[in-house]
Design a protein around this motif. Structure first.
Motif, PDB file in Angstrom:
ATOM      1  N   THR A 106      -3.030  -0.119 -11.328  1.00  0.00           N
ATOM      2  CA  THR A 106      -3.369  -0.824 -10.091  1.00  0.00           C
ATOM      3  C   THR A 106      -2.486  -0.361  -8.942  1.00  0.00           C
ATOM      4  N   LEU A 107      -1.190  -0.232  -9.185  1.00  0.00           N
ATOM      5  CA  LEU A 107      -0.281   0.236  -8.140  1.00  0.00           C
ATOM      6  C   LEU A 107      -0.567   1.676  -7.752  1.00  0.00           C
ATOM      7  N   ALA A 108      -0.944   2.496  -8.723  1.00  0.00           N
ATOM      8  CA  ALA A 108      -1.187   3.906  -8.443  1.00  0.00           C
ATOM      9  C   ALA A 108      -2.417   4.111  -7.573  1.00  0.00           C
ATOM     10  N   ILE A 109      -3.458   3.275  -7.772  1.00  0.00           N
ATOM     11  CA  ILE A 109      -4.681   3.498  -7.002  1.00  0.00           C
ATOM     12  C   ILE A 109      -4.719   2.728  -5.695  1.00  0.00           C
ATOM     13  N   SER A 110      -3.782   1.814  -5.507  1.00  0.00           N
ATOM     14  CA  SER A 110      -3.787   1.072  -4.241  1.00  0.00           C
ATOM     15  C   SER A 110      -3.306   1.987  -3.127  1.00  0.00           C
ATOM     16  N   SER A 111      -3.905   1.821  -1.980  1.00  0.00           N
ATOM     17  CA  SER A 111      -3.523   2.667  -0.851  1.00  0.00           C
ATOM     18  C   SER A 111      -2.955   1.804   0.255  1.00  0.00           C
ATOM     19  N   VAL A 112      -2.035   2.374   0.972  1.00  0.00           N
ATOM     20  CA  VAL A 112      -1.468   1.684   2.115  1.00  0.00           C
ATOM     21  C   VAL A 112      -2.263   2.139   3.329  1.00  0.00           C
ATOM     22  N   GLY A 113      -2.989   1.219   3.941  1.00  0.00           N
ATOM     23  CA  GLY A 113      -3.789   1.556   5.106  1.00  0.00           C
ATOM     24  C   GLY A 113      -2.970   1.392   6.379  1.00  0.00           C
ATOM     25  N   HIS A 114      -3.331   2.128   7.381  1.00  0.00           N
ATOM     26  CA  HIS A 114      -2.700   1.929   8.679  1.00  0.00           C
ATOM     27  C   HIS A 114      -3.691   2.321   9.763  1.00  0.00           C
ATOM     28  N   ALA A 115      -3.509   1.733  10.880  1.00  0.00           N
ATOM     29  CA  ALA A 115      -4.345   2.032  12.032  1.00  0.00           C
ATOM     30  C   ALA A 115      -3.609   3.038  12.899  1.00  0.00           C
ATOM     31  N   ASP A 116      -4.313   4.104  13.272  1.00  0.00           N
ATOM     32  CA  ASP A 116      -3.750   5.051  14.230  1.00  0.00           C
ATOM     33  C   ASP A 116      -4.023   4.487  15.614  1.00  0.00           C
ATOM     34  N   THR A 117      -2.961   4.233  16.370  1.00  0.00           N
ATOM     35  CA  THR A 117      -3.126   3.717  17.728  1.00  0.00           C
ATOM     36  C   THR A 117      -2.445   4.656  18.716  1.00  0.00           C
ATOM     37  N   PHE A 118      -3.048   4.749  19.881  1.00  0.00           N
ATOM     38  CA  PHE A 118      -2.569   5.636  20.928  1.00  0.00           C
ATOM     39  C   PHE A 118      -2.519   4.862  22.242  1.00  0.00           C
ATOM     40  N   ASP A 119      -1.380   4.903  22.913  1.00  0.00           N
ATOM     41  CA  ASP A 119      -1.293   4.347  24.263  1.00  0.00           C
ATOM     42  C   ASP A 119      -1.816   5.404  25.225  1.00  0.00           C
TER      43      ASP A 119
END
Length: 179
Positions: free
Chosen positions: A15-28
């Motif tokens: 479960t830990l191996a397949i979980s992904s950390v998502g993030h939003a790419d934001t630009f000012d």
């Protein structure tokens, strides 16, 4: 019982191996010209590892001769000035020209006052185009600046679930060991 505990541990690791950390790419972003200017934030996702981002959201404010208006939404593809809503970052810097962050189609967004804006690269330099509801379109050369914000990881539900399984497996193991 050891097999069950081992199975739970293996499940947690998978479960830990397949979980992904998502993030939003934001630009000012900011742009300024003679007739109108503005600033805000783009939310985007990168197309592979190409430095080309699909803009999925926008917030901010635009100022023109009539006052100030909030950005209300991103305009759909090909709905204003042939927009494709693609952002290039870190940008292309040809010799003796300013850095280009958009292609000729640009990124378009709507304002709360009914006007539309398109930031693009037309004729070899950055342009901002404002379109009023009555069909008036005013292009102007603008200074456009873009800065990428640091990605902020979002909590992953699967990772939290996996650590919970580790905790349960450890508690069961201790209970069985001292029982």
């Amino acid at each position: 019982m050891k097999q069950r505990t081992l199975g739970l541990c293996i499940l947690a690791l998978v479960t830990l191996a397949i979980s992904s950390v998502g993030h939003a790419d934001t630009f000012d972003f900011s742009f300024s010209g003679i007739l109108f200017s503005g600033s805000g934030t783009f939310t985007a996702t990168e197309e592979g590892a190409t430095d080309v981002y699909d803009v999925t959201g926008v917030t901010g404010t635009v100022r023109d001769w009539a006052g100030s208006s909030n950005i209300s939404s991103l305009i759909g593809l090909n709905k204003f000035n042939g927009n494709d809503n693609k952002l290039i970052f870190p940008g292309i810097a040809p010799p003796f020209l300013p850095t280009k962050f958009f292609d000729g189609n640009g990124v378009s967004f709507a304002l709360a006052d009914g006007d539309d804006i398109d930031l693009n690269d037309s004729w070899g330099s950055e342009f901002a185009v404002i379109g009023a509801p009555k069909g008036l379109v005013l292009p102007e050369a603008s200074t456009i600046g873009i800065a990428k914000n640091s990605p902020v990881p979002e909590p992953s539900t699967l990772a939290l679930f996996g650590t919970g399984i580790f905790g349960i497996a450890g508690a069961i193991r201790l209970k069985l060991r001292f029982a």
